[in-house]
Scaffold this active site. Structure first.
Site, PDB file in Angstrom:
ATOM      1  N   ASP A  64     -12.433   6.740   3.649  1.00 25.14           N
ATOM      2  CA  ASP A  64     -11.521   5.750   3.234  1.00 25.14           C
ATOM      3  C   ASP A  64     -12.096   4.440   3.242  1.00 25.14           C
ATOM      4  OD1 ASP A  64      -9.305   7.708   3.543  1.00 25.14           O
ATOM      5  OD2 ASP A  64      -8.718   7.033   5.841  1.00 25.14           O
ATOM      6  N   GLU A 101       8.940  11.315   9.771  1.00 23.10           N
ATOM      7  CA  GLU A 101       8.047  12.648   9.930  1.00 23.10           C
ATOM      8  C   GLU A 101       6.772  12.647  10.363  1.00 23.10           C
ATOM      9  OE1 GLU A 101       9.031  14.464   6.044  1.00 23.10           O
ATOM     10  OE2 GLU A 101      10.682  13.565   5.955  1.00 23.10           O
ATOM     11  N   LYS A 129       2.862  13.513   9.636  1.00 25.26           N
ATOM     12  CA  LYS A 129       1.969  13.728   8.747  1.00 25.26           C
ATOM     13  C   LYS A 129       0.925  14.677   9.194  1.00 25.26           C
ATOM     14  CE  LYS A 129      -1.073  11.324   5.328  1.00 25.26           C
ATOM     15  NZ  LYS A 129      -2.254  12.350   5.442  1.00 25.26           N
TER      16      LYS A 129
END
Ligand SMILES: [Zn+2]
Length: 493
Positions: free
Chosen positions: A39, A121, A123
């Site tokens: 990332d 939700e 992940k």
């Protein structure tokens, strides 16, 4: 103004590095660096391209959904592309508030307008899959691939018991054509058991076997295993979280429920596994509360998550917001601190356990991973340390997930210094003697672990045996015994 040649070279180097690691990750299921490091590289390239837009080429890794079809599986064109969700890497509350502020801005809402409702939700850290049901029967399962074209992995997916081969739709509400999007993942206990089994196989001489770096890679490897019999032996699970192509929904609109949360309910009613933690919240404060609640739960969940996902709940509003490049504007993945990080291994110590088992332990430059600072990580046994070729001075990837002991999963070979230590040799290191009691060490035929042969003569074994005994008693006795024995042994009497 022309781009300085150094900046050009920098962008080129980053691109090559990212392509290399993306291939290791997506096509080979064998990453060399942790996600957090990937990332960082990706963001560095994005920043560089933002500052110098002329550097942005169509083939830059920032311009496409990564992942390529492997040789060996039939390609599947997705009628509705499988897009990726934008990632918010600011793991603080600000990440959630910023998303809500952006949605309100794009919808032209003022402070007087009511809060936006979101479906929140988990992940899941697995592999995205599209399941195609015709007349309620599973006819095809495909990976995401590059988002437009994936791989046909139907055979392997059919071995996952949680995935219904036929949907239950007694009320006839299930559309005749329904594509379900979701995540194939491996539970942590299943992953630990699988790796334990792999370690035993390797010790028994099956040198072609390997252990897996993390549950996601184990799951991805199983789904893309060309031999379905092998795939079937890998314990996989599944959660449904969205829709692909749908035709003939039997409701007045023909489009299905008005909200995403109602879609999830419908999927569950047809027998698809939907994670129970999802919740509808209002506004940025609701998102922040969800992010915090799940972060507290994270370690106790039976599977890895790397964040939570927020989606605008109203589907008509989703359509209004639409997409930017290839990411929906109405959704974001809000990350948690990474469960894998790089750090330097300073030394390898050897610990003596209750049964005399000798475990090599990596002494690390302290690193923040999985929400805590880690300075020790297990190397499991000599075999494992040698197979991973872990040496003192190496840069390693450390994984800490849930309440599992932190472990060294691999070495980052490209960072190995010239002054690195010799390959790990437990017997040589200990001169064949227990580091606590100096009794000879031994390894039984077919065993992976070296042990101290001192038995209860060995203080390490005596101490652990007593602690083990005490821990089986009532809690207060345990606490008393632990305190007493700790002070007993540390005082050296
Ligand atoms: Zn000993």
């Amino acid at each position: 103004m022309p781009t300085p040649p150094t900046v050009q070279a920098q962008a080129q180097a980053l691109r090559e590095l990212i392509e290399h690691h993306a291939r290791r990750y997506y096509a080979l299921d064998a990453p060399e660096i942790p996600d957090a490091e990937y990332d960082r590289l990706f963001r560095a390239l994005q920043d560089l391209e933002a500052a110098h837009p002329e550097l942005r080429t169509p083939d830059s890794p920032t311009q496409r959904v990564l992942g390529q079809a492997l040789q060996g599986f039939a390609p599947v064109a997705h009628a509705v592309p499988m897009l990726s969700i934008r990632t918010e890497t600011d793991t603080s509350d600000a990440g959630a508030l910023e998303f809500d502020a952006r949605i309100r801005r794009e919808l032209g809402l003022s402070v007087q307008d009511p809060p936006v409702r979101y479906s929140c939700e988990l992940k899941f850290d697995g592999l995205a899959i599209s399941l195609r049901y015709e007349q309620g029967v599973l006819v095809q399962a495909a990976t995401r691939g590059d988002g437009e074209t994936g791989e046909d992995v139907t055979q392997n997916i059919r071995t996952i018991r949680q995935i219904p081969l036929r949907l239950q739709s007694r009320d006839g509400t299930c559309p005749p054509l329904l594509e379900v999007r979701g995540e194939v993942y491996m539970r942590r206990d299943d992953f630990e058991a699988l790796n334990e089994r792999q370690r035993t196989l390797i010790a028994a001489g099956h040198r072609q076997e390997k252990t897996f770096v993390n549950p996601r890679n184990a799951a991805a490897g199983a789904v893309r295993q060309l031999d379905p019999a092998i795939a079937a032996r890998r314990p996989l699970s599944f959660f449904a979280y969205g829709l692909g192509q749908v035709q003939g929904w039997a409701d007045p609109t023909g489009q299905g429920p008005a909200t995403h949360s109602a879609v999830l309910q419908a999927l569950a009613s047809w027998g698809l596994p939907v994670d129970a933690h999802h919740r509808v919240v209002e506004g940025g404060a609701g998102l922040v509360a969800f992010h915090q609640d799940i972060e507290r739960l994270r370690d106790r969940l039976p599977f890895d998550i790397d964040g939570v996902v927020y989606k605008v709940d109203d589907r008509a509003t989703q359509d209004r917001l639409g997409f930017v490049t290839r990411e929906p504007r109405w959704a974001v993945a809000h990350k948690y601190p990474a469960q894998e990080q790089m750090t330097v291994l300073r030394a390898i110590d050897i610990q003596v356990g209750r049964t005399g088992k000798l475990t090599p332990v990596a002494k690390l430059e302290p690193v923040f991973v999985g929400g805590t600072t880690v300075s020790n990580a297990t190397l499991h046994n000599e075999e494992e340390a040698r197979r991973k070729d872990v040496r003192e001075g190496d840069t390693v990837i450390v994984r800490r997930a849930g309440d599992v002991i932190p472990e060294v999963v691999s070495v980052v070979l490209e960072r190995r210094p010239a002054s690195v230590g010799a390959p790990f040799d437990l017997v040589q290191r200990l001169s064949g003697r227990c580091p606590v009691c100096a009794s000879p060490i031994a390894r039984e035929e077919g065993e992976v672990d070296w042990r101290c042969t001192g038995g209860l003569y060995c203080p390490a074994q005596r101490k652990h045996a007593l602690l083990h005994f005490a821990s089986r008693r009532a809690v207060d006795i345990e606490a008393w015994a632990t305190r007493s024995w700790n002070s007993w042994w540390t005082s050296g009497s």
